[in-house]
Design a protein around this motif. Structure first.
Motif, mmCIF file in Angstrom:
data_model
loop_
_atom_site.group_PDB
_atom_site.id
_atom_site.type_symbol
_atom_site.label_atom_id
_atom_site.label_comp_id
_atom_site.label_asym_id
_atom_site.label_seq_id
_atom_site.Cartn_x
_atom_site.Cartn_y
_atom_site.Cartn_z
ATOM 1 N N LEU A 225 0.849 -1.166 0.000
ATOM 2 C CA LEU A 225 0.000 0.000 0.000
ATOM 3 C C LEU A 225 0.893 1.228 0.000
ATOM 4 O O LEU A 225 1.729 1.375 0.886
ATOM 5 N N VAL A 226 0.691 2.060 -1.001
ATOM 6 C CA VAL A 226 1.445 3.309 -1.119
ATOM 7 C C VAL A 226 0.462 4.455 -0.914
ATOM 8 O O VAL A 226 -0.502 4.585 -1.673
ATOM 9 N N ALA A 227 0.705 5.260 0.118
ATOM 10 C CA ALA A 227 -0.206 6.373 0.410
ATOM 11 C C ALA A 227 0.369 7.212 1.537
ATOM 12 O O ALA A 227 1.286 6.790 2.241
ATOM 13 N N ARG A 228 -0.216 8.395 1.707
ATOM 14 C CA ARG A 228 0.046 9.137 2.936
ATOM 15 C C ARG A 228 -0.529 8.293 4.066
ATOM 16 O O ARG A 228 -1.549 7.619 3.904
ATOM 17 N N MET A 229 0.091 8.320 5.208
ATOM 18 C CA MET A 229 -0.360 7.487 6.317
ATOM 19 C C MET A 229 -1.504 8.162 7.064
ATOM 20 O O MET A 229 -1.342 8.712 8.156
ATOM 21 N N VAL A 230 -2.675 8.119 6.414
ATOM 22 C CA VAL A 230 -3.917 8.601 7.016
ATOM 23 C C VAL A 230 -4.919 7.455 6.955
ATOM 24 O O VAL A 230 -4.908 6.646 6.028
ATOM 25 N N TRP A 231 -5.760 7.372 7.975
ATOM 26 C CA TRP A 231 -6.667 6.236 8.109
ATOM 27 C C TRP A 231 -7.583 6.059 6.907
ATOM 28 O O TRP A 231 -7.897 4.927 6.525
ATOM 29 N N GLY A 232 -8.027 7.140 6.273
ATOM 30 C CA GLY A 232 -8.944 7.043 5.142
ATOM 31 C C GLY A 232 -8.382 6.311 3.940
ATOM 32 O O GLY A 232 -9.131 5.903 3.045
ATOM 33 N N LYS A 233 -7.080 6.138 3.891
ATOM 34 C CA LYS A 233 -6.453 5.421 2.775
ATOM 35 C C LYS A 233 -6.589 3.903 2.916
ATOM 36 O O LYS A 233 -6.063 3.146 2.110
ATOM 37 N N GLY A 234 -7.289 3.466 3.962
ATOM 38 C CA GLY A 234 -7.532 2.037 4.137
ATOM 39 C C GLY A 234 -6.461 1.325 4.933
ATOM 40 O O GLY A 234 -6.347 0.097 4.880
ATOM 41 N N ILE A 235 -5.706 2.093 5.691
ATOM 42 C CA ILE A 235 -4.594 1.519 6.455
ATOM 43 C C ILE A 235 -5.077 0.412 7.389
ATOM 44 O O ILE A 235 -4.479 -0.668 7.449
ATOM 45 N N SER A 236 -6.166 0.639 8.124
ATOM 46 C CA SER A 236 -6.607 -0.363 9.101
ATOM 47 C C SER A 236 -7.041 -1.658 8.419
ATOM 48 O O SER A 236 -6.777 -2.748 8.930
ATOM 49 N N LEU B 148 -4.889 -0.848 -2.488
ATOM 50 C CA LEU B 148 -5.305 0.454 -1.961
ATOM 51 C C LEU B 148 -6.776 0.361 -1.551
ATOM 52 O O LEU B 148 -7.671 0.634 -2.348
ATOM 53 N N PRO B 149 -7.021 -0.022 -0.287
ATOM 54 C CA PRO B 149 -8.402 -0.118 0.190
ATOM 55 C C PRO B 149 -8.909 1.225 0.720
ATOM 56 O O PRO B 149 -9.456 1.323 1.813
ATOM 57 N N SER B 150 -8.747 2.244 -0.076
ATOM 58 C CA SER B 150 -9.085 3.607 0.328
ATOM 59 C C SER B 150 -10.587 3.837 0.318
ATOM 60 O O SER B 150 -11.297 3.380 -0.577
ATOM 61 N N ARG C 154 1.807 -3.526 -12.454
ATOM 62 C CA ARG C 154 1.380 -4.297 -11.294
ATOM 63 C C ARG C 154 -0.131 -4.493 -11.304
ATOM 64 O O ARG C 154 -0.886 -3.585 -11.638
ATOM 65 N N ALA C 155 -0.556 -5.690 -10.924
ATOM 66 C CA ALA C 155 -1.970 -5.942 -10.673
ATOM 67 C C ALA C 155 -2.350 -5.183 -9.407
ATOM 68 O O ALA C 155 -1.512 -4.968 -8.527
ATOM 69 N N ILE C 156 -3.620 -4.786 -9.322
ATOM 70 C CA ILE C 156 -4.059 -3.916 -8.231
ATOM 71 C C ILE C 156 -5.317 -4.488 -7.579
ATOM 72 O O ILE C 156 -6.229 -4.940 -8.275
ATOM 73 N N VAL C 157 -5.367 -4.422 -6.268
ATOM 74 C CA VAL C 157 -6.581 -4.690 -5.504
ATOM 75 C C VAL C 157 -6.953 -3.374 -4.839
ATOM 76 O O VAL C 157 -6.121 -2.750 -4.169
ATOM 77 N N ALA C 158 -8.188 -2.934 -5.055
ATOM 78 C CA ALA C 158 -8.616 -1.652 -4.494
ATOM 79 C C ALA C 158 -10.099 -1.706 -4.164
ATOM 80 O O ALA C 158 -10.841 -2.531 -4.712
ATOM 81 N N TYR C 159 -10.494 -0.800 -3.271
ATOM 82 C CA TYR C 159 -11.919 -0.649 -3.026
ATOM 83 C C TYR C 159 -12.545 0.052 -4.227
ATOM 84 O O TYR C 159 -11.925 0.904 -4.870
ATOM 85 N N ASP C 160 -13.772 -0.331 -4.512
ATOM 86 C CA ASP C 160 -14.508 0.171 -5.672
ATOM 87 C C ASP C 160 -15.102 1.542 -5.344
ATOM 88 O O ASP C 160 -16.270 1.665 -4.981
#
Length: 178
Positions: free
Chosen positions: A1-12, A79-81, A99-105
């Motif tokens: 997961l590449v993102a700013r470390m904020v909870w909304g990016k799906g970190i949890s 990216l489960p943002s 790269r293949a990607i898994v993300a929230y829709d």
């Protein structure tokens, strides 16, 4: 997961599936790449990031500037943002690196990820489905590599600098009545 470390990016959610894989004894590493957004009230606390770094579940590696090098080491990108993305630069970079990607829709992510083509889109908040999609791509190298090739094609055809600059120029021309 590449993102700013904020909870909304799906970190949890990412941390949760990393724990599930670890608890099953899976031989894989989940990595968080990104800096701390200290002025953001939803930032993940440094103490928490350091705890994850120590346990390597997931492994937080901080801010990185050489994304091609980082992504070369990645089997896939997740990216489960639920953040309300524009078009996530992290996913454009992942796609451009094949790269293949898994993300929230969600809007933004679905502009890059074509479900079943270059990755898997999961309903937001469905951690079990996120885990299933991640497992599928980790275990199916043929599908994962084919999706990676499609990611690269989508990035080149839709998100190259020349294409983006031409689209921006067309918008200016329209607004200025040219």
């Amino acid at each position: 997961l590449v993102a700013r470390m904020v909870w909304g990016k799906g970190i949890s959610d990412f941390v949760e599936i990393a724990r599930r894989f670890r608890d099953r004894g899976e031989d894989c590493e989940f990595v968080l790449v990104g800096g701390i957004d200290e002025n953001n009230p939803t930032a993940v606390a440094l103490d928490q990031l350091l705890e994850w770094k120590e346990s390597r579940c997931p492994n937080w590696v901080g801010h990185k500037t050489d994304m091609p090098a980082v992504l070369r080491c990645a089997t896939l990108v997740c990216l489960p943002s639920t953040y309300g993305e524009g078009v996530p630069k992290a996913l454009i970079e992942a796609a451009s690196c094949g790269r293949a990607i898994v993300a929230y829709d969600i809007a933004g992510c679905r502009e890059i990820v074509r479900d079943g083509v270059n990755g898997i889109l999961v309903p937001p908040g469905h951690i079990d489905k996120l885990e299933v999609a991640t497992t599928k791509l980790l275990n199916d190298s043929t599908a994962r590599l084919a999706m990676g090739r499609e990611s690269r094609r989508i990035a080149v055809e839709n998100f190259s600098e020349a294409i983006i600059f031409n689209k921006i120029e067309a918008i200016y021309d329209e607004v200025l009545g040219r």
